[in-house]
Motif scaffolding. Structure first.
Motif, PDB file in Angstrom:
ATOM      1  N   VAL A 126      28.591  44.138  16.685  1.00  0.00           N
ATOM      2  CA  VAL A 126      27.895  44.662  15.665  1.00  0.00           C
ATOM      3  C   VAL A 126      26.460  43.976  15.694  1.00  0.00           C
ATOM      4  N   SER A 127      26.364  42.848  16.169  1.00  0.00           N
ATOM      5  CA  SER A 127      24.898  42.018  16.277  1.00  0.00           C
ATOM      6  C   SER A 127      24.229  42.567  17.473  1.00  0.00           C
ATOM      7  N   ALA A 128      24.550  43.233  18.485  1.00  0.00           N
ATOM      8  CA  ALA A 128      23.916  43.469  19.619  1.00  0.00           C
ATOM      9  C   ALA A 128      24.584  44.731  20.387  1.00  0.00           C
ATOM     10  N   PRO A 129      24.461  45.973  19.678  1.00  0.00           N
ATOM     11  CA  PRO A 129      25.286  47.151  20.386  1.00  0.00           C
ATOM     12  C   PRO A 129      24.812  47.555  21.484  1.00  0.00           C
ATOM     13  N   VAL A 130      25.965  47.831  22.494  1.00  0.00           N
ATOM     14  CA  VAL A 130      25.788  48.192  23.728  1.00  0.00           C
ATOM     15  C   VAL A 130      25.223  49.459  23.800  1.00  0.00           C
ATOM     16  N   SER A 131      24.292  49.784  24.715  1.00  0.00           N
ATOM     17  CA  SER A 131      23.922  50.939  25.282  1.00  0.00           C
ATOM     18  C   SER A 131      23.815  51.164  26.705  1.00  0.00           C
ATOM     19  N   GLY A 132      23.919  52.445  27.124  1.00  0.00           N
ATOM     20  CA  GLY A 132      23.378  52.885  28.452  1.00  0.00           C
ATOM     21  C   GLY A 132      24.023  54.219  28.766  1.00  0.00           C
ATOM     22  N   ASP A 133      23.913  54.715  30.068  1.00  0.00           N
ATOM     23  CA  ASP A 133      24.280  56.056  30.590  1.00  0.00           C
ATOM     24  C   ASP A 133      25.907  55.953  30.290  1.00  0.00           C
ATOM     25  N   ASP A 134      26.535  54.873  30.379  1.00  0.00           N
ATOM     26  CA  ASP A 134      27.921  54.938  30.428  1.00  0.00           C
ATOM     27  C   ASP A 134      28.424  55.409  29.025  1.00  0.00           C
ATOM     28  N   VAL A 135      27.850  54.757  28.044  1.00  0.00           N
ATOM     29  CA  VAL A 135      28.072  55.028  26.557  1.00  0.00           C
ATOM     30  C   VAL A 135      27.918  56.618  26.198  1.00  0.00           C
ATOM     31  N   GLN A 136      26.715  56.979  26.872  1.00  0.00           N
ATOM     32  CA  GLN A 136      26.431  58.430  26.447  1.00  0.00           C
ATOM     33  C   GLN A 136      27.629  59.377  27.050  1.00  0.00           C
ATOM     34  N   THR A 137      28.153  59.105  28.088  1.00  0.00           N
ATOM     35  CA  THR A 137      28.961  59.922  28.925  1.00  0.00           C
ATOM     36  C   THR A 137      30.245  59.695  28.195  1.00  0.00           C
ATOM     37  N   LEU A 138      30.739  58.523  27.713  1.00  0.00           N
ATOM     38  CA  LEU A 138      31.856  58.280  26.630  1.00  0.00           C
ATOM     39  C   LEU A 138      31.637  59.317  25.509  1.00  0.00           C
ATOM     40  N   GLN A 139      30.611  59.038  24.806  1.00  0.00           N
ATOM     41  CA  GLN A 139      30.227  60.047  23.647  1.00  0.00           C
ATOM     42  C   GLN A 139      30.543  61.432  23.933  1.00  0.00           C
ATOM     43  N   GLU A 140      29.961  61.859  25.083  1.00  0.00           N
ATOM     44  CA  GLU A 140      29.925  63.265  25.119  1.00  0.00           C
ATOM     45  C   GLU A 140      31.529  63.618  25.510  1.00  0.00           C
ATOM     46  N   ARG A 141      32.285  62.916  26.305  1.00  0.00           N
ATOM     47  CA  ARG A 141      33.836  63.146  26.568  1.00  0.00           C
ATOM     48  C   ARG A 141      34.466  63.238  25.434  1.00  0.00           C
ATOM     49  N   LEU A 142      34.377  62.356  24.370  1.00  0.00           N
ATOM     50  CA  LEU A 142      34.930  62.346  23.127  1.00  0.00           C
ATOM     51  C   LEU A 142      34.726  63.566  22.097  1.00  0.00           C
ATOM     52  N   LEU A 143      33.296  63.812  22.252  1.00  0.00           N
ATOM     53  CA  LEU A 143      32.923  65.294  21.510  1.00  0.00           C
ATOM     54  C   LEU A 143      33.698  66.387  22.373  1.00  0.00           C
ATOM     55  N   GLU A 144      33.872  66.315  23.442  1.00  0.00           N
ATOM     56  CA  GLU A 144      34.515  67.493  24.318  1.00  0.00           C
ATOM     57  C   GLU A 144      35.979  67.585  23.746  1.00  0.00           C
ATOM     58  N   LEU A 145      36.623  66.196  23.545  1.00  0.00           N
ATOM     59  CA  LEU A 145      37.860  66.274  23.420  1.00  0.00           C
ATOM     60  C   LEU A 145      38.197  66.323  21.608  1.00  0.00           C
ATOM     61  N   GLY A 146      37.237  66.804  20.941  1.00  0.00           N
ATOM     62  CA  GLY A 146      37.334  66.899  19.540  1.00  0.00           C
ATOM     63  C   GLY A 146      37.128  65.873  18.387  1.00  0.00           C
ATOM     64  N   TYR A 147      36.595  64.788  18.982  1.00  0.00           N
ATOM     65  CA  TYR A 147      36.485  63.586  18.395  1.00  0.00           C
ATOM     66  C   TYR A 147      34.944  63.334  17.870  1.00  0.00           C
ATOM     67  N   ASP A 148      34.671  63.138  16.586  1.00  0.00           N
ATOM     68  CA  ASP A 148      33.393  62.930  16.076  1.00  0.00           C
ATOM     69  C   ASP A 148      32.735  61.481  16.339  1.00  0.00           C
ATOM     70  N   ALA A 149      32.347  61.534  17.575  1.00  0.00           N
ATOM     71  CA  ALA A 149      31.506  60.171  18.152  1.00  0.00           C
ATOM     72  C   ALA A 149      30.029  60.052  17.746  1.00  0.00           C
ATOM     73  N   GLY A 150      29.783  61.223  16.946  1.00  0.00           N
ATOM     74  CA  GLY A 150      28.204  61.253  16.494  1.00  0.00           C
ATOM     75  C   GLY A 150      27.376  61.844  17.627  1.00  0.00           C
ATOM     76  N   ARG A 151      26.132  61.566  17.381  1.00  0.00           N
ATOM     77  CA  ARG A 151      25.215  62.257  18.341  1.00  0.00           C
ATOM     78  C   ARG A 151      25.204  61.371  19.665  1.00  0.00           C
ATOM     79  N   PRO A 152      25.361  62.014  20.796  1.00  0.00           N
ATOM     80  CA  PRO A 152      25.548  61.498  21.967  1.00  0.00           C
ATOM     81  C   PRO A 152      24.154  60.683  22.355  1.00  0.00           C
ATOM     82  N   ASN A 153      23.683  59.468  21.822  1.00  0.00           N
ATOM     83  CA  ASN A 153      22.578  58.752  22.007  1.00  0.00           C
ATOM     84  C   ASN A 153      22.445  57.607  23.061  1.00  0.00           C
ATOM     85  N   GLY A 154      23.767  57.498  23.500  1.00  0.00           N
ATOM     86  CA  GLY A 154      23.792  56.040  24.482  1.00  0.00           C
ATOM     87  C   GLY A 154      24.010  54.840  23.766  1.00  0.00           C
TER      88      GLY A 154
END
Length: 382
Positions: A86-114
């Protein structure tokens, strides 16, 4: 951090060089020579190439946004556990890849912004629950294995894109009750582009107030991201929009160029070279661009994808509008005229109205007036 540019020397430059080399944008020095710590012409070219790839301002300077993007580019999914902090959200290309993968699987991870936020954590927990994993909201080795083994549920389209479109459709065509954050750029000690006695911060503040008045008249909730003498950071402006639950975010700026011949209006929305985009942001940017180009006669510099923080970090669709070049005599003269700023404010309001009309009861570009918008709102209220 320090802002790094050509001619700088030291450990911070060495870190930037190392990252650019790892990304294949800069040849390796093989540990020889004093150039390992020097920000030379080759580094500047590599930085510009990186910035262009990432949708950043292509100036060859490593400021906070470019440094953050360089750091984020070094992470690959699986190299570290990912969790919501909460205090310092993690960011990176790995987070964006995770978000895109979750979205592909039908889970609403929000905008893939990393950025690993609450929505990404909720999507990850739902995935873990559905597939019998430990529901801890952490993307570790076991969760990563499951993510890689499963086939996507969503093909042939973007779930995020479709969700954004559905939210606008459900919101209905009326402007009343829509919550819009108007973000006048710069402010306070940061005057933005300044030519003579004409200051960008003053012009966009005045434009924001004119737009605010028109929006309030239609029944919208218009909120300014800053006070007249304040200059929040870009992440703070985005966080403000998120905290108030904005439906749209509109950032107002003017541009500058080393050539006095550069002129025109351009609009920007969130989007990456890899194809991730805010569909509604892109649609709104297109409406704004067309309305302003037709109404003002400014040169049409088109709409573009960018990853600037105010576009990337807002949860709602966001558009940044660069209205004229203050370094161009004609653009500067026109922007200095209050009547011209009224025309710009009306054009932006009409563009927002077009977004919610979804093509129904619409009129040709440049012909919809503020009076038409008010009439439409009153007719819907009866």
């Amino acid at each position: 951090m320090l802002v790094l540019r050509r001619g700088e020397d030291g450990p911070a430059v060495a870190e930037v060089r190392s990252t650019l080399t790892a990304l294949g944008l800069l040849p390796s020095t093989n540990g020889s020579g004093d150039h390992e710590t020097l920000f030379d012409e080759a580094v500047e070219h590599a930085v510009r190439a990186f910035q262009q790839q990432r949708g950043l301002i292509t100036d060859g300077v490593v400021g906070p946004a470019t440094y953050r993007a360089l750091r984020d580019a070094t992470y690959r999914l699986g190299a570290r556990p990912l969790a919501y902090l909460v205090s310092a959200p993690v960011s990176g290309d790995d987070v964006q890849t995770l978000q895109e993968r979750l979205l592909e699987l039908g889970y609403d991870a929000g905008r893939p912004n990393g950025v690993f936020g609450a929505q990404t954590e909720a999507a990850l927990r739902n995935f873990q629950r559905d597939y019998g994993l430990n529901v801890d909201g952490i993307c570790g080795p076991e969760t990563l294995r499951a993510l890689r083994q499963l086939s996507p549920r969503a093909r042939g389209g973007s779930p995020v894109l479709l969700r954004e479109q559905e939210r606008v459709r459900r919101a209905g065509p009326r402007l009343r009750g829509k919550r819009i954050v108007i973000d006048p750029g710069h402010g306070g000690a940061d005057t933005g582009v300044t030519v003579g006695d004409v200051r960008e911060a003053d012009l966009v503040w005045d434009l924001a107030r004119r737009l605010e008045g028109r929006m309030v008249a239609t029944g919208m909730q218009a909120l300014l991201s800053r006070g007249r003498d304040q200059c929040p950071s870009e992440p703070d402006r985005a966080n403000f929009a998120n905290e108030v639950g904005a439906d749209l975010f509109l950032s107002l700026h003017s541009d500058a160029n080393s050539s006095p011949l550069a002129q025109g209006v351009a609009s920007f929305h969130f989007g990456t070279e890899g194809g991730s985009t805010s569909t509604i942001g892109e649609t709104l940017a297109g409406f704004v661009q067309r309305e302003l180009a037709v109404r003002t006669g400014l040169r049409d510099c088109h709409a573009h994808r960018k990853t600037w923080d105010t576009l990337r970090l807002t949860r709602c669709p966001a558009v940044r509008i660069e209205i004229g070049y203050l370094t161009n005599h004609d653009d500067r003269r026109r922007l200095s005229d209050p009547a011209f700023r009224d025309v710009v404010a009306e054009g932006i309001l009409v563009a927002v109205k077009r977004l919610y009309l979804l093509g129904e009861n619409d009129q040709p570009t440049g012909t919809f007036t503020f009076a038409d918008v008010l009439r439409h709102e009153l007719a819907k209220a009866e």
